[in-house]
Design a protein around this motif. Structure first.
Motif, PDB file in Angstrom:
ATOM      1  N   VAL A 196       0.857  -1.190   0.000  1.00 52.25           N
ATOM      2  CA  VAL A 196       0.000   0.000   0.000  1.00 52.25           C
ATOM      3  C   VAL A 196       0.883   1.227   0.000  1.00 52.25           C
ATOM      4  CG1 VAL A 196      -1.661   1.317   1.355  1.00 52.25           C
ATOM      5  CG2 VAL A 196      -1.874  -1.172   1.210  1.00 52.25           C
TER       6      VAL A 196
ATOM      7  N   GLU B  32      -5.535  -8.807  -0.066  1.00 54.14           N
ATOM      8  CA  GLU B  32      -4.843  -7.621   0.438  1.00 54.14           C
ATOM      9  C   GLU B  32      -4.639  -7.721   1.953  1.00 54.14           C
ATOM     10  OE1 GLU B  32      -2.647  -4.833  -0.302  1.00 54.14           O
ATOM     11  OE2 GLU B  32      -4.004  -5.025  -2.004  1.00 54.14           O
ATOM     12  N   GLY B  58      -4.878  -0.497   3.766  1.00 55.98           N
ATOM     13  CA  GLY B  58      -5.378   0.658   3.038  1.00 55.98           C
ATOM     14  C   GLY B  58      -6.890   0.717   2.905  1.00 55.98           C
TER      15      GLY B  58
END
Lengths: 241, 241
Positions: A196, B32, B58
């Motif tokens: 990220v 993620e 994120g």
DNA sequence: TAGATTGTTAATCGATTAACAATC
DNA sequence: TAGATTGTTAATCGATTAACAATC
């Protein structure tokens, strides 16, 4: 994925030509329509129905018409869309009337391939400079460009009017590279590193993570094999329409 | 993007362990979270709060908790999530408890880079075979694998239990390759060729189009420069929160 | 005019988010 | 117990879709 600033309810004063607000989902599909339209143009068609274009772009026609209606009214009822006109409109909307200069940082495995990717050039972009942190690679010619050291980023970005950067470095280096890109005036970043990024307001980031794509497919594989192993018949039933 | 079969309202009869329905948006974020969790584990933490994990991935923490709640209840109120346990849960959900064999078709510029991409191996996949239609490339060793002719696809896919295929050919060849992959029993395809693939029901396709990513960024660049050129002050105002 | 196809409406669906009760 | 943090609720928002009136 992309840090996105709401552009507000178009509350403007002057007589400036209004850029209409587009739903983000629509923006993401416009490039697909554009690709399909170029393909259709190449086959010699100069008109296409929403049904035809939707099929070529892999969406349903209601969605396509809704998307295009946001750009304005460029179709003709009973006839369809003028291919050349629609190409122009979408290219204008996407800001592709100028060829945009791109900086690519990281010329390893993947970066090397991206530097040579013909699809960038043919679809509105010019790789204007290649950078790497490894002095051993600096000077290496790739596809007609010499790799430069990352320390030259700011100078080159200014000279070449680069506003878009592509990060193809290892994850550990990506945040530093992003900071350097932002410092050099870049306001859009395409990040191939699996991490990220944190960037200031006003900078857009999109991310492509190749392993994530496979992991999403893996999820569906997992589901499919679970269904297959169910007692007879259920698999078919559960797959539905 | 991904042809997706609705799995129906979980209407099952037997006592088979239920795989809960996951929203597609959640599925796309699990990888993620997984990446972030591995990173957190490496730094020596064995517990993480939703706030901390969300920051590392994120996303906002409400979304994260909502996503994780679909997998079950693996957090401890007042404490957070056990990192190792959550990694296991997500890997199980994504079907990553087995290393999945992948066939890569097309060893040009991009395919070559993908064949050497370490991120696939480290994140649950094994490139089990490389194929190309060009006889001149057949036999070429890449990263320890010899390129095989595309005609061998079915045999090799069966022998290696390959269910996932990656297409890195020119667009013109991609549909034929997809057909061949499907005929060889592949049920998930990651397509890097800039074209729409048509595949039978039950086959999942995800697409990565590098130029499209840049075009989406171009749209936002276009917006940003339009704002900048507005009469004084408006730019700041329009950018909002 | 009759047929075709757009542009828009309105209903539906899915995703996001803030807030907070549950509970460690 | 007090403080922290999850899991869930409910409201909101944005995206999708079918249907059809407008119109070529």
């Amino acid at each position: 994925m992309s840090q996105h600033r709401p552009t507000g309810p178009n509350g403007r004063s002057g007589g400036v030509p209004a850029l209409p607000d587009l739903p983000e989902a629509t923006v993401a599909r416009l490039p697909e329509y554009l690709r399909a339209l170029h393909h259709i143009a190449e086959t010699g068609n100069d008109t296409i129905s929403s049904e035809g274009l939707a099929a070529a772009a892999g969406v349903n026609s209601a969605k396509l018409r809704k998307d295009l209606s946001h750009l304005g009214s460029y179709g003709t009822r009973g006839v369809g869309y003028d291919v050349a006109l629609l190409i122009d409109q979408i290219e204008f909307t996407l800001g592709l009337t100028q060829r945009r200069a791109v900086a690519l940082v990281g010329v390893g495995n993947l970066g090397h391939a991206l530097a040579g990717y013909a699809g960038f050039a043919s679809r509105g972009f010019r790789i204007a400079a290649l950078f790497d942190a490894d002095q051993a690679r600096v000077g290496e010619p790739i596809n007609g460009l010499d790799v430069r050291h990352i320390s030259e980023l700011a100078t080159v970005a200014a000279a070449e009017s680069i506003a878009i950067g592509v990060i193809a470095t290892p994850a550990a280096a990506a945040q530093d590279v992003a900071d350097a890109l932002v410092a050099a005036g870049v306001t859009s970043i395409l990040n191939f590193a699996p991490c990220v990024l944190s960037v200031p307001e006003g900078v857009d980031v999109r991310k492509v993570d190749l392993a994530i794509e496979l992991q999403i497919l893996s999820f569906h594989e997992h589901r499919k094999s679970a269904l297959t192993s169910l007692p007879g018949g259920l698999a078919e039933e559960a797959v539905g329409t």
